[in-house]
Scaffold this motif. Structure first.
Motif, PDB file in Angstrom:
ATOM      1  N   SER A   5      11.093  -0.875   0.665  1.00 56.96           N
ATOM      2  CA  SER A   5      10.788   0.394  -0.101  1.00 56.96           C
ATOM      3  C   SER A   5      10.640   0.245  -1.440  1.00 56.96           C
ATOM      4  O   SER A   5      10.854  -0.799  -2.357  1.00 56.96           O
ATOM      5  CB  SER A   5      11.748   1.364   0.175  1.00 56.96           C
ATOM      6  OG  SER A   5      13.006   1.151  -0.482  1.00 56.96           O
ATOM      7  N   ASP A   6      10.131   1.343  -2.209  1.00 56.67           N
ATOM      8  CA  ASP A   6       9.935   1.248  -3.707  1.00 56.67           C
ATOM      9  C   ASP A   6      11.244   1.518  -4.088  1.00 56.67           C
ATOM     10  O   ASP A   6      12.218   1.798  -3.297  1.00 56.67           O
ATOM     11  CB  ASP A   6       9.004   2.431  -4.140  1.00 56.67           C
ATOM     12  CG  ASP A   6       9.344   3.732  -3.772  1.00 56.67           C
ATOM     13  OD1 ASP A   6      10.217   3.854  -3.295  1.00 56.67           O
ATOM     14  OD2 ASP A   6       8.244   4.572  -3.621  1.00 56.67           O
ATOM     15  N   THR A  30      10.776  -3.094  -3.561  1.00 56.80           N
ATOM     16  CA  THR A  30       9.686  -3.526  -4.869  1.00 56.80           C
ATOM     17  C   THR A  30      10.216  -3.704  -6.148  1.00 56.80           C
ATOM     18  O   THR A  30      11.311  -3.252  -6.478  1.00 56.80           O
ATOM     19  CB  THR A  30       8.466  -2.668  -4.863  1.00 56.80           C
ATOM     20  OG1 THR A  30       8.951  -1.401  -5.271  1.00 56.80           O
ATOM     21  CG2 THR A  30       7.856  -2.282  -3.704  1.00 56.80           C
ATOM     22  N   PRO A  35       4.287  -2.375  -8.065  1.00 57.36           N
ATOM     23  CA  PRO A  35       4.185  -1.705  -6.801  1.00 57.36           C
ATOM     24  C   PRO A  35       3.092  -2.348  -5.671  1.00 57.36           C
ATOM     25  O   PRO A  35       3.042  -1.953  -4.608  1.00 57.36           O
ATOM     26  CB  PRO A  35       3.646  -0.249  -6.849  1.00 57.36           C
ATOM     27  CG  PRO A  35       2.804  -0.516  -8.022  1.00 57.36           C
ATOM     28  CD  PRO A  35       3.562  -1.422  -8.938  1.00 57.36           C
ATOM     29  N   GLU A  36       2.641  -3.616  -6.011  1.00 51.88           N
ATOM     30  CA  GLU A  36       1.586  -4.374  -5.175  1.00 51.88           C
ATOM     31  C   GLU A  36       2.172  -4.586  -3.853  1.00 51.88           C
ATOM     32  O   GLU A  36       1.573  -4.736  -2.974  1.00 51.88           O
ATOM     33  CB  GLU A  36       1.398  -5.702  -5.876  1.00 51.88           C
ATOM     34  CG  GLU A  36       0.263  -5.379  -7.295  1.00 51.88           C
ATOM     35  CD  GLU A  36       1.394  -5.307  -8.420  1.00 51.88           C
ATOM     36  OE1 GLU A  36       2.496  -5.522  -8.266  1.00 51.88           O
ATOM     37  OE2 GLU A  36       0.950  -5.123  -9.616  1.00 51.88           O
ATOM     38  N   ASN A  38       3.969  -2.838  -2.136  1.00 49.11           N
ATOM     39  CA  ASN A  38       3.871  -1.622  -1.208  1.00 49.11           C
ATOM     40  C   ASN A  38       2.448  -1.052  -1.191  1.00 49.11           C
ATOM     41  O   ASN A  38       2.279   0.050  -0.601  1.00 49.11           O
ATOM     42  CB  ASN A  38       4.639  -0.599  -1.853  1.00 49.11           C
ATOM     43  CG  ASN A  38       5.922  -0.342  -1.055  1.00 49.11           C
ATOM     44  OD1 ASN A  38       6.351  -0.783  -0.144  1.00 49.11           O
ATOM     45  ND2 ASN A  38       6.578   0.706  -1.454  1.00 49.11           N
ATOM     46  N   GLY A  39       1.503  -1.926  -1.437  1.00 55.40           N
ATOM     47  CA  GLY A  39       0.000  -1.407  -1.233  1.00 55.40           C
ATOM     48  C   GLY A  39      -0.237  -0.780  -0.235  1.00 55.40           C
ATOM     49  O   GLY A  39      -0.925   0.086  -0.062  1.00 55.40           O
ATOM     50  N   ASP A  42       1.164   2.466   0.360  1.00 54.95           N
ATOM     51  CA  ASP A  42       0.639   3.551  -0.716  1.00 54.95           C
ATOM     52  C   ASP A  42      -1.003   4.002  -0.146  1.00 54.95           C
ATOM     53  O   ASP A  42      -1.212   5.182  -0.317  1.00 54.95           O
ATOM     54  CB  ASP A  42       0.631   2.827  -1.901  1.00 54.95           C
ATOM     55  CG  ASP A  42       1.919   2.962  -2.683  1.00 54.95           C
ATOM     56  OD1 ASP A  42       2.815   3.638  -2.150  1.00 54.95           O
ATOM     57  OD2 ASP A  42       2.052   2.159  -3.580  1.00 54.95           O
ATOM     58  N   ARG A  43      -1.616   3.114   0.581  1.00 51.30           N
ATOM     59  CA  ARG A  43      -2.944   3.406   1.105  1.00 51.30           C
ATOM     60  C   ARG A  43      -2.744   4.330   1.999  1.00 51.30           C
ATOM     61  O   ARG A  43      -3.439   5.260   2.224  1.00 51.30           O
ATOM     62  CB  ARG A  43      -3.618   2.138   0.939  1.00 51.30           C
ATOM     63  CG  ARG A  43      -4.382   1.403   0.024  1.00 51.30           C
ATOM     64  CD  ARG A  43      -5.416   0.466   0.431  1.00 51.30           C
ATOM     65  NE  ARG A  43      -4.862  -0.822   0.930  1.00 51.30           N
ATOM     66  CZ  ARG A  43      -4.123  -1.831   0.514  1.00 51.30           C
ATOM     67  NH1 ARG A  43      -4.109  -1.865  -0.826  1.00 51.30           N
ATOM     68  NH2 ARG A  43      -3.762  -2.625   1.284  1.00 51.30           N
ATOM     69  N   ASN A  45      -0.380   6.250   2.701  1.00 54.01           N
ATOM     70  CA  ASN A  45       0.182   7.562   2.374  1.00 54.01           C
ATOM     71  C   ASN A  45      -0.957   8.260   1.691  1.00 54.01           C
ATOM     72  O   ASN A  45      -1.002   9.731   1.820  1.00 54.01           O
ATOM     73  CB  ASN A  45       1.198   7.464   1.369  1.00 54.01           C
ATOM     74  CG  ASN A  45       2.661   6.924   2.152  1.00 54.01           C
ATOM     75  OD1 ASN A  45       2.834   7.171   3.088  1.00 54.01           O
ATOM     76  ND2 ASN A  45       3.410   6.543   1.353  1.00 54.01           N
ATOM     77  N   ARG A  46      -1.783   7.865   1.037  1.00 54.13           N
ATOM     78  CA  ARG A  46      -2.993   8.324   0.456  1.00 54.13           C
ATOM     79  C   ARG A  46      -4.229   8.916   1.556  1.00 54.13           C
ATOM     80  O   ARG A  46      -4.493   9.962   1.489  1.00 54.13           O
ATOM     81  CB  ARG A  46      -3.666   7.321  -0.836  1.00 54.13           C
ATOM     82  CG  ARG A  46      -5.042   8.329  -1.065  1.00 54.13           C
ATOM     83  CD  ARG A  46      -5.482   7.391  -2.527  1.00 54.13           C
ATOM     84  NE  ARG A  46      -5.991   5.982  -1.950  1.00 54.13           N
ATOM     85  CZ  ARG A  46      -5.570   4.693  -2.240  1.00 54.13           C
ATOM     86  NH1 ARG A  46      -4.724   4.637  -3.321  1.00 54.13           N
ATOM     87  NH2 ARG A  46      -5.757   3.711  -1.975  1.00 54.13           N
TER      88      ARG A  46
END
Length: 135
Positions: A5-6, A30, A35-36, A38-39, A42-43, A45-46
């Motif tokens: 996780s972050d 991370t 945050p790379e 977790n890329g 994150d994508r 989630n976006r």
């Protein structure tokens, strides 16, 4: 087995740490300001946020009621590169939708647990090989 996780406070709380320890989960995180790692999360989630924003009410209090239907649609939609659904890639089978239950679907009931495991392994190998070729 492993949770990455972050460094959000909800993932670093004493309660969450104890829960991971109780369940035998190795917690990694991370690096600060990098945050790379977790890329992909994150994508995704976006993607969720972009799609949910089309359906939630103005005060954005009902997003949680739309999430299960979004995930159903996402998991049953074919990826444009692989031509496979996330459900097929993960479980080696297509998702059963409510319309399948209403109108029926051919039964693929294996005769034994061993037969099921052999079929599942063969399906997953086939699906993953096909996805690798397409990618």
């Amino acid at each position: 087995m492993i949770l990455h996780s972050d460094q959000g406070t909800n993932f670093n709380s004493a309660l969450f740490t104890k829960l991971c320890k109780l369940l035998g989960i190795l917690k990694t995180r991370t690096t600060t300001l990098h945050p790379e790692s977790n890329g992909m999360v994150d994508r995704f989630n976006r993607t969720i946020l972009n799609h949910l924003s089309l359906f939630v009410s103005r005060n954005q209090t009902d997003w949680d009621t739309h999430l299960p239907l979004f995930l159903l649609a996402y998991r049953s939609a074919e990826h444009e590169v692989t031509g496979l659904t996330p459900e097929e890639m993960l479980f080696g089978r297509t998702l059963r939708l409510p319309c399948d239950i209403l109108f029926g679907r051919p039964s693929e009931t294996p005769s034994s647990p061993n037969e099921y495991m052999k079929n599942l392994e063969a399906r997953l190998e086939s699906v993953h090989a096909f996805a690798r070729e397409r990618i």
